[in-house]
Design a protein around this motif. Structure first.
Motif, PDB file in Angstrom:
ATOM      1  N   ARG A 226       0.823  -1.206   0.000  1.00 24.62           N
ATOM      2  CA  ARG A 226       0.000   0.000   0.000  1.00 24.62           C
ATOM      3  C   ARG A 226       0.861   1.262   0.000  1.00 24.62           C
ATOM      4  N   GLN A 227       2.002   1.222   0.680  1.00 22.00           N
ATOM      5  CA  GLN A 227       2.911   2.375   0.667  1.00 22.00           C
ATOM      6  C   GLN A 227       3.406   2.647  -0.747  1.00 22.00           C
ATOM      7  N   VAL A 228       3.745   1.582  -1.471  1.00 20.41           N
ATOM      8  CA  VAL A 228       4.198   1.728  -2.856  1.00 20.41           C
ATOM      9  C   VAL A 228       3.088   2.329  -3.712  1.00 20.41           C
ATOM     10  N   LEU A 229       1.858   1.851  -3.517  1.00 19.54           N
ATOM     11  CA  LEU A 229       0.729   2.361  -4.300  1.00 19.54           C
ATOM     12  C   LEU A 229       0.410   3.810  -3.954  1.00 19.54           C
ATOM     13  N   GLU A 230       0.542   4.165  -2.689  1.00 17.00           N
ATOM     14  CA  GLU A 230       0.334   5.568  -2.281  1.00 17.00           C
ATOM     15  C   GLU A 230       1.316   6.471  -3.007  1.00 17.00           C
ATOM     16  N   ALA A 231       2.550   5.986  -3.167  1.00 13.38           N
ATOM     17  CA  ALA A 231       3.600   6.799  -3.786  1.00 13.38           C
ATOM     18  C   ALA A 231       3.334   7.065  -5.266  1.00 13.38           C
ATOM     19  N   ILE A 232       2.533   6.214  -5.925  1.00 15.03           N
ATOM     20  CA  ILE A 232       2.271   6.395  -7.354  1.00 15.03           C
ATOM     21  C   ILE A 232       0.851   6.902  -7.608  1.00 15.03           C
ATOM     22  N   LYS A 233       0.163   7.302  -6.549  1.00 10.76           N
ATOM     23  CA  LYS A 233      -1.257   7.666  -6.654  1.00 10.76           C
ATOM     24  C   LYS A 233      -1.504   8.735  -7.708  1.00 10.76           C
ATOM     25  N   ASN A 234      -0.655   9.744  -7.775  1.00 12.28           N
ATOM     26  CA  ASN A 234      -0.857  10.847  -8.719  1.00 12.28           C
ATOM     27  C   ASN A 234       0.132  10.811  -9.882  1.00 12.28           C
ATOM     28  N   SER A 235       0.708   9.648 -10.115  1.00 10.21           N
ATOM     29  CA  SER A 235       1.733   9.528 -11.149  1.00 10.21           C
ATOM     30  C   SER A 235       1.173   9.780 -12.536  1.00 10.21           C
ATOM     31  N   GLN A 236       1.940  10.482 -13.354  1.00  3.14           N
ATOM     32  CA  GLN A 236       1.585  10.722 -14.748  1.00  3.14           C
ATOM     33  C   GLN A 236       2.330   9.771 -15.670  1.00  3.14           C
TER      34      GLN A 236
ATOM     35  N   HIS B 162      -0.758 -15.875  -6.728  1.00  4.48           N
ATOM     36  CA  HIS B 162      -1.543 -16.052  -5.503  1.00  4.48           C
ATOM     37  C   HIS B 162      -1.734 -14.748  -4.736  1.00  4.48           C
ATOM     38  N   ARG B 163      -1.000 -13.696  -5.123  1.00  6.13           N
ATOM     39  CA  ARG B 163      -1.168 -12.390  -4.465  1.00  6.13           C
ATOM     40  C   ARG B 163      -1.866 -11.370  -5.350  1.00  6.13           C
ATOM     41  N   LEU B 164      -2.179 -11.747  -6.587  1.00  7.90           N
ATOM     42  CA  LEU B 164      -2.699 -10.786  -7.562  1.00  7.90           C
ATOM     43  C   LEU B 164      -4.026 -10.179  -7.111  1.00  7.90           C
ATOM     44  N   LYS B 165      -4.952 -11.000  -6.643  1.00  6.96           N
ATOM     45  CA  LYS B 165      -6.264 -10.500  -6.244  1.00  6.96           C
ATOM     46  C   LYS B 165      -6.128  -9.481  -5.105  1.00  6.96           C
ATOM     47  N   GLU B 166      -5.303  -9.789  -4.108  1.00  4.97           N
ATOM     48  CA  GLU B 166      -5.086  -8.848  -3.000  1.00  4.97           C
ATOM     49  C   GLU B 166      -4.473  -7.549  -3.507  1.00  4.97           C
ATOM     50  N   ALA B 167      -3.550  -7.667  -4.454  1.00  2.00           N
ATOM     51  CA  ALA B 167      -2.907  -6.473  -5.004  1.00  2.00           C
ATOM     52  C   ALA B 167      -3.924  -5.584  -5.710  1.00  2.00           C
ATOM     53  N   VAL B 168      -4.816  -6.178  -6.493  1.00  4.32           N
ATOM     54  CA  VAL B 168      -5.834  -5.393  -7.205  1.00  4.32           C
ATOM     55  C   VAL B 168      -6.809  -4.772  -6.213  1.00  4.32           C
ATOM     56  N   GLU B 169      -7.146  -5.477  -5.143  1.00  6.16           N
ATOM     57  CA  GLU B 169      -8.002  -4.908  -4.101  1.00  6.16           C
ATOM     58  C   GLU B 169      -7.350  -3.681  -3.472  1.00  6.16           C
ATOM     59  N   ASP B 170      -6.034  -3.748  -3.259  1.00 10.92           N
ATOM     60  CA  ASP B 170      -5.312  -2.593  -2.719  1.00 10.92           C
ATOM     61  C   ASP B 170      -5.283  -1.444  -3.728  1.00 10.92           C
ATOM     62  N   VAL B 171      -5.153  -1.776  -5.013  1.00 10.78           N
ATOM     63  CA  VAL B 171      -5.189  -0.743  -6.058  1.00 10.78           C
ATOM     64  C   VAL B 171      -6.521  -0.004  -5.996  1.00 10.78           C
ATOM     65  N   ILE B 172      -7.615  -0.739  -5.876  1.00 13.84           N
ATOM     66  CA  ILE B 172      -8.939  -0.118  -5.812  1.00 13.84           C
ATOM     67  C   ILE B 172      -9.058   0.787  -4.601  1.00 13.84           C
ATOM     68  N   GLU B 173      -8.561   0.329  -3.454  1.00 16.83           N
ATOM     69  CA  GLU B 173      -8.669   1.117  -2.228  1.00 16.83           C
ATOM     70  C   GLU B 173      -7.790   2.367  -2.262  1.00 16.83           C
ATOM     71  N   ILE B 174      -6.589   2.231  -2.812  1.00 17.07           N
ATOM     72  CA  ILE B 174      -5.631   3.354  -2.782  1.00 17.07           C
ATOM     73  C   ILE B 174      -5.765   4.247  -4.020  1.00 17.07           C
ATOM     74  N   LEU B 175      -5.919   3.650  -5.194  1.00 12.84           N
ATOM     75  CA  LEU B 175      -5.900   4.413  -6.446  1.00 12.84           C
ATOM     76  C   LEU B 175      -7.282   4.638  -7.045  1.00 12.84           C
ATOM     77  N   GLY B 176      -8.264   3.870  -6.582  1.00 14.68           N
ATOM     78  CA  GLY B 176      -9.623   4.050  -7.081  1.00 14.68           C
ATOM     79  C   GLY B 176     -10.061   2.948  -8.024  1.00 14.68           C
ATOM     80  N   ALA B 177     -11.373   2.701  -8.046  1.00 10.93           N
ATOM     81  CA  ALA B 177     -11.933   1.612  -8.846  1.00 10.93           C
ATOM     82  C   ALA B 177     -11.806   1.847 -10.343  1.00 10.93           C
ATOM     83  N   ASN B 178     -11.666   3.131 -10.764  1.00 11.36           N
ATOM     84  CA  ASN B 178     -11.608   3.449 -12.193  1.00 11.36           C
ATOM     85  C   ASN B 178     -10.193   3.447 -12.765  1.00 11.36           C
ATOM     86  N   ARG B 179      -9.193   3.228 -11.918  1.00 15.07           N
ATOM     87  CA  ARG B 179      -7.808   3.268 -12.421  1.00 15.07           C
ATOM     88  C   ARG B 179      -7.610   2.176 -13.477  1.00 15.07           C
ATOM     89  N   PRO B 180      -7.144   2.529 -14.652  1.00 13.96           N
ATOM     90  CA  PRO B 180      -6.948   1.523 -15.706  1.00 13.96           C
ATOM     91  C   PRO B 180      -5.864   0.510 -15.317  1.00 13.96           C
TER      92      PRO B 180
END
Length: 291
Positions: free
Chosen positions: A154-164, A174-192
């Motif tokens: 989550r710290q890594v994802l926070e750091a790229i939250k506003n990245s261009q 086996h960690r992919l689903k958890e990673a995508v769940e963290d992406v949704i929580e930190i970066l938003g459900a619409n992040r491509p």
């Protein structure tokens, strides 16, 4: 020439950093094959794995193991051999040595000892995944593997939250689903997102869409194999799912159409030009400005 004896070679002494296929054995360059044949020694991440490649191409060069568990000691041995004038090819199980794989230590030591280091380029999983992702490739960052622990991830994802820039990671299935769940929580459900699986292999697969769409797919199918996860730029997710196409920039609309309708850029621009009553050339110029 006696049986088993190698032909004379003009290959200069030094360390050759050789890219090997990431799946399909045909994805190796002619130069790489020549280097592997003419080298005195091939340092491998896994000798058994590399032997399959060597057998496929009839290469008989002797091998030695060089992996993360023996890297420190074996690097010293390889440097000594290089200083004696040997020609050593360094390979990993797949892709380019030193890129999320063993190799950095011996390469750094070779440079330190003024030994010639020659890159032999070739297949790279993250480059192949990016090229076929449909995402903008004008600016991107490659990070290697996401941290396995949720807090660090989550710290890594926070750091790229506003990245261009597009962000590229490797991830374990086996960690992919958890990673995508963290992406949704930190970066938003619409992040491509783009999930590239088993690139160049028989079961190659690309999943493209918003983070929420990718999660829906992961909830209904089991994922196996080598995974590359690509996260789109922050501004690509600013338009909400309910916003009309007319409110989106050309770039955002192109990205949406390529993701949701699986159109290529040319077809997406043609559709946008019709939607907005402008010429295709005008839509293209606006796209370039948006980028």
């Amino acid at each position: 020439m006696k049986p088993g004896e190698k032909a004379a070679s003009n290959l200069a002494p030094g360390l050759y950093v050789v890219a090997t296929p990431i799946g399909n054995l045909e994805d190796i360059t002619l130069r790489a094959l020549r280097i592997l044949k003419e080298a005195d020694l091939i340092a491998c991440e896994d000798t058994r794995h590399t032997q399959k490649l060597l057998n496929h191409y009839g290469i008989t060069t002797r091998t030695t193991s060089y992996h993360e568990h023996n890297e420190a000691g074996r690097a010293e041995e390889l440097i000594q051999q290089l200083e004696e004038g040997l020609r050593i090819a360094l390979v990993t199980d797949a892709g380019m040595p030193g890129i999320s794989d063993p190799g950095y230590r011996v390469i750094a030591k070779a440079v330190e000892h003024n030994i010639t280091v020659v890159p032999i380029p070739g297949a790279s999983a993250f480059v192949a995944a990016l090229a076929a992702s449909g995402m903008s490739t004008d600016a991107f960052e490659f990070h290697g593997f996401l941290p396995p622990k949720s807090g660090q991830r989550r710290q890594v994802l926070e750091a790229i939250k506003n990245s261009q820039q597009a962000q590229i990671f490797y991830e374990a299935p086996h960690r992919l689903k958890e990673a995508v769940e963290d992406v949704i929580e930190i970066l938003g459900a619409n992040r491509p997102l783009v999930m590239a699986r088993e690139v160049t292999k028989i079961h190659e697969e690309f999943l493209r869409g918003s983070a929420s769409q990718i999660l829906e797919r992961l909830n209904t199918q089991e994922v196996k194999g080598e995974i590359t996860l690509l996260i789109g730029k922050a501004d690509e997710a600013r338009v909400g799912a309910g916003d009309s196409p007319a409110k989106q920039s050309i770039y955002q609309r192109v990205t949406q159409l390529m993701s949701e309708e699986k159109l290529d850029e040319k077809a997406a621009l043609k559709k946008i030009a019709k939607e907005r009553g402008i010429s295709k050339s005008e839509a293209y110029r606006e796209l370039q400005r948006n980028k």
